[in-house]
Write a protein that holds these residues in place. Sequence first.
Motif, PDB file in Angstrom:
ATOM      1  N   HIS A 193      -3.958  19.780  26.672  1.00 21.84           N
ATOM      2  CA  HIS A 193      -3.764  20.004  25.241  1.00 21.84           C
ATOM      3  C   HIS A 193      -2.378  20.601  25.045  1.00 21.84           C
ATOM      4  CE1 HIS A 193      -8.334  20.426  24.203  1.00 21.84           C
ATOM      5  NE2 HIS A 193      -8.068  19.353  24.930  1.00 21.84           N
ATOM      6  N   GLY A 194      -1.713  20.188  23.969  1.00 22.40           N
ATOM      7  CA  GLY A 194      -0.393  20.743  23.731  1.00 22.40           C
ATOM      8  C   GLY A 194       0.216  20.315  22.431  1.00 22.40           C
ATOM      9  N   THR A 195       1.549  20.319  22.400  1.00 21.49           N
ATOM     10  CA  THR A 195       2.313  20.012  21.204  1.00 21.49           C
ATOM     11  C   THR A 195       3.361  18.951  21.508  1.00 21.49           C
ATOM     12  OG1 THR A 195       2.036  22.298  20.471  1.00 21.49           O
ATOM     13  CG2 THR A 195       3.757  21.018  19.396  1.00 21.49           C
ATOM     14  N   TRP A 196       3.391  17.926  20.649  1.00 18.40           N
ATOM     15  CA  TRP A 196       4.413  16.883  20.700  1.00 18.40           C
ATOM     16  C   TRP A 196       5.407  17.191  19.597  1.00 18.40           C
ATOM     17  CZ3 TRP A 196       5.766  13.162  16.967  1.00 18.40           C
ATOM     18  CH2 TRP A 196       6.595  12.134  17.406  1.00 18.40           C
ATOM     19  N   THR A 197       6.702  17.238  19.941  1.00 28.43           N
ATOM     20  CA  THR A 197       7.734  17.554  18.956  1.00 28.43           C
ATOM     21  C   THR A 197       8.747  16.425  18.904  1.00 28.43           C
ATOM     22  OG1 THR A 197       7.443  19.904  19.416  1.00 28.43           O
ATOM     23  CG2 THR A 197       9.441  19.264  18.232  1.00 28.43           C
ATOM     24  N   ASN A 198       8.850  15.786  17.755  1.00 28.73           N
ATOM     25  CA  ASN A 198       9.818  14.720  17.523  1.00 28.73           C
ATOM     26  C   ASN A 198      11.159  15.350  17.168  1.00 28.73           C
ATOM     27  OD1 ASN A 198      10.297  11.861  17.282  1.00 28.73           O
ATOM     28  ND2 ASN A 198      10.497  12.174  15.088  1.00 28.73           N
ATOM     29  N   ALA A 199      12.249  14.769  17.673  1.00 31.55           N
ATOM     30  CA  ALA A 199      13.574  15.341  17.428  1.00 31.55           C
ATOM     31  C   ALA A 199      14.079  15.067  16.004  1.00 31.55           C
ATOM     32  CB  ALA A 199      14.570  14.813  18.453  1.00 31.55           C
ATOM     33  N   HIS A 200      13.993  13.816  15.548  1.00 31.08           N
ATOM     34  CA  HIS A 200      14.533  13.438  14.223  1.00 31.08           C
ATOM     35  C   HIS A 200      13.623  12.438  13.558  1.00 31.08           C
ATOM     36  CE1 HIS A 200      18.256  15.495  15.099  1.00 31.08           C
ATOM     37  NE2 HIS A 200      18.315  14.856  16.242  1.00 31.08           N
ATOM     38  N   PRO A 201      13.013  12.710  12.437  1.00 28.48           N
ATOM     39  CA  PRO A 201      12.997  14.021  11.802  1.00 28.48           C
ATOM     40  C   PRO A 201      12.114  14.969  12.602  1.00 28.48           C
ATOM     41  CG  PRO A 201      11.492  12.570  10.655  1.00 28.48           C
ATOM     42  CD  PRO A 201      12.174  11.753  11.724  1.00 28.48           C
ATOM     43  N   THR A 202      12.376  16.237  12.491  1.00 33.09           N
ATOM     44  CA  THR A 202      11.602  17.215  13.244  1.00 33.09           C
ATOM     45  C   THR A 202      10.154  17.208  12.759  1.00 33.09           C
ATOM     46  OG1 THR A 202      13.557  18.574  13.547  1.00 33.09           O
ATOM     47  CG2 THR A 202      11.428  19.631  13.937  1.00 33.09           C
ATOM     48  N   THR A 203       9.266  16.841  13.661  1.00 40.23           N
ATOM     49  CA  THR A 203       7.837  16.793  13.387  1.00 40.23           C
ATOM     50  C   THR A 203       7.127  17.372  14.586  1.00 40.23           C
ATOM     51  OG1 THR A 203       8.177  14.713  12.211  1.00 40.23           O
ATOM     52  CG2 THR A 203       5.919  15.259  12.799  1.00 40.23           C
ATOM     53  N   THR A 204       6.127  18.194  14.352  1.00 37.55           N
ATOM     54  CA  THR A 204       5.344  18.769  15.435  1.00 37.55           C
ATOM     55  C   THR A 204       3.885  18.412  15.210  1.00 37.55           C
ATOM     56  OG1 THR A 204       6.908  20.576  15.664  1.00 37.55           O
ATOM     57  CG2 THR A 204       4.733  20.916  16.608  1.00 37.55           C
ATOM     58  N   LEU A 205       3.255  17.847  16.250  1.00 41.83           N
ATOM     59  CA  LEU A 205       1.849  17.471  16.186  1.00 41.83           C
ATOM     60  C   LEU A 205       1.117  17.979  17.422  1.00 41.83           C
ATOM     61  CD1 LEU A 205       2.162  13.718  15.149  1.00 41.83           C
ATOM     62  CD2 LEU A 205       1.498  15.617  13.677  1.00 41.83           C
ATOM     63  N   PRO A 206      -0.108  18.419  17.261  1.00 39.73           N
ATOM     64  CA  PRO A 206      -0.904  18.748  18.446  1.00 39.73           C
ATOM     65  C   PRO A 206      -1.295  17.449  19.149  1.00 39.73           C
ATOM     66  CG  PRO A 206      -2.244  18.932  16.482  1.00 39.73           C
ATOM     67  CD  PRO A 206      -0.854  18.632  16.019  1.00 39.73           C
ATOM     68  N   PHE A 207      -1.491  17.525  20.474  1.00 47.18           N
ATOM     69  CA  PHE A 207      -1.961  16.340  21.200  1.00 47.18           C
ATOM     70  C   PHE A 207      -3.045  16.717  22.184  1.00 47.18           C
ATOM     71  CE2 PHE A 207       1.473  17.613  24.173  1.00 47.18           C
ATOM     72  CZ  PHE A 207       0.780  17.590  25.370  1.00 47.18           C
ATOM     73  N   VAL A 208      -3.827  15.701  22.545  1.00 49.20           N
ATOM     74  CA  VAL A 208      -4.795  15.799  23.634  1.00 49.20           C
ATOM     75  C   VAL A 208      -4.537  14.603  24.541  1.00 49.20           C
ATOM     76  CG1 VAL A 208      -7.223  15.756  24.308  1.00 49.20           C
ATOM     77  CG2 VAL A 208      -6.534  16.931  22.204  1.00 49.20           C
ATOM     78  N   LEU A 209      -4.290  14.862  25.819  1.00 54.11           N
ATOM     79  CA  LEU A 209      -4.121  13.798  26.823  1.00 54.11           C
ATOM     80  C   LEU A 209      -5.373  13.770  27.686  1.00 54.11           C
ATOM     81  CD1 LEU A 209      -0.520  14.309  28.297  1.00 54.11           C
ATOM     82  CD2 LEU A 209      -1.303  12.436  26.875  1.00 54.11           C
ATOM     83  N   ARG A 210      -5.901  12.568  27.915  1.00 56.11           N
ATOM     84  CA  ARG A 210      -7.052  12.405  28.802  1.00 56.11           C
ATOM     85  C   ARG A 210      -6.740  11.339  29.846  1.00 56.11           C
ATOM     86  NH1 ARG A 210      -9.617  13.323  23.774  1.00 56.11           N
ATOM     87  NH2 ARG A 210     -10.806  15.267  23.842  1.00 56.11           N
ATOM     88  N   LYS A 211      -6.905  11.708  31.088  1.00 55.34           N
ATOM     89  CA  LYS A 211      -6.638  10.794  32.208  1.00 55.34           C
ATOM     90  C   LYS A 211      -7.676   9.683  32.200  1.00 55.34           C
ATOM     91  CE  LYS A 211      -4.552  10.071  36.331  1.00 55.34           C
ATOM     92  NZ  LYS A 211      -4.212  10.891  37.453  1.00 55.34           N
ATOM     93  N   GLN A 212      -7.213   8.457  32.374  1.00 57.77           N
ATOM     94  CA  GLN A 212      -8.090   7.303  32.412  1.00 57.77           C
ATOM     95  C   GLN A 212      -8.496   6.997  33.843  1.00 57.77           C
ATOM     96  OE1 GLN A 212      -8.938   5.838  29.163  1.00 57.77           O
ATOM     97  NE2 GLN A 212      -8.147   7.919  28.970  1.00 57.77           N
TER      98      GLN A 212
END
Length: 117
Positions: A94-113
């Motif tokens: 679990h964590g945070t994805w941050t886009n550089a331009h435009p600045t956007t921050t979203l939480p994420f969940v990664l699950r191994k397949q």
Amino acid sequence: MTHQHLQGRWHATLGPATPDAAPQPATTAVLQLGPHPELAESVRGTVQRGETRALLSGDVDAGELTLEESINGTNISATWTGQVVDGSCGKEIHGTWTNAHPTTTLPFVLRKQAGWQ
């Protein structure tokens, strides 16, 4: 967890942003990670979100994931930072994805397949 545990296919869910933000559906992505050809304890791969494909590279240190995303292969366009979920055997982050331009921050969940990678 080591860089070797990161290798393989991951399913990501990004968003929604925050409870007070305008409602938006979650975005999904597929990450494919393998050994980094130049850095022994790192990974390199790709992320596919809809029609957008980007390169990834990064590592995990003491359970903390750091990935850098690049759409053009030169500049960092986004970063993924997160923590391995306790009790997930390294298969959920679990964590945070941050886009550089435009600045956007979203939480994420990664699950191994599962399966051969």
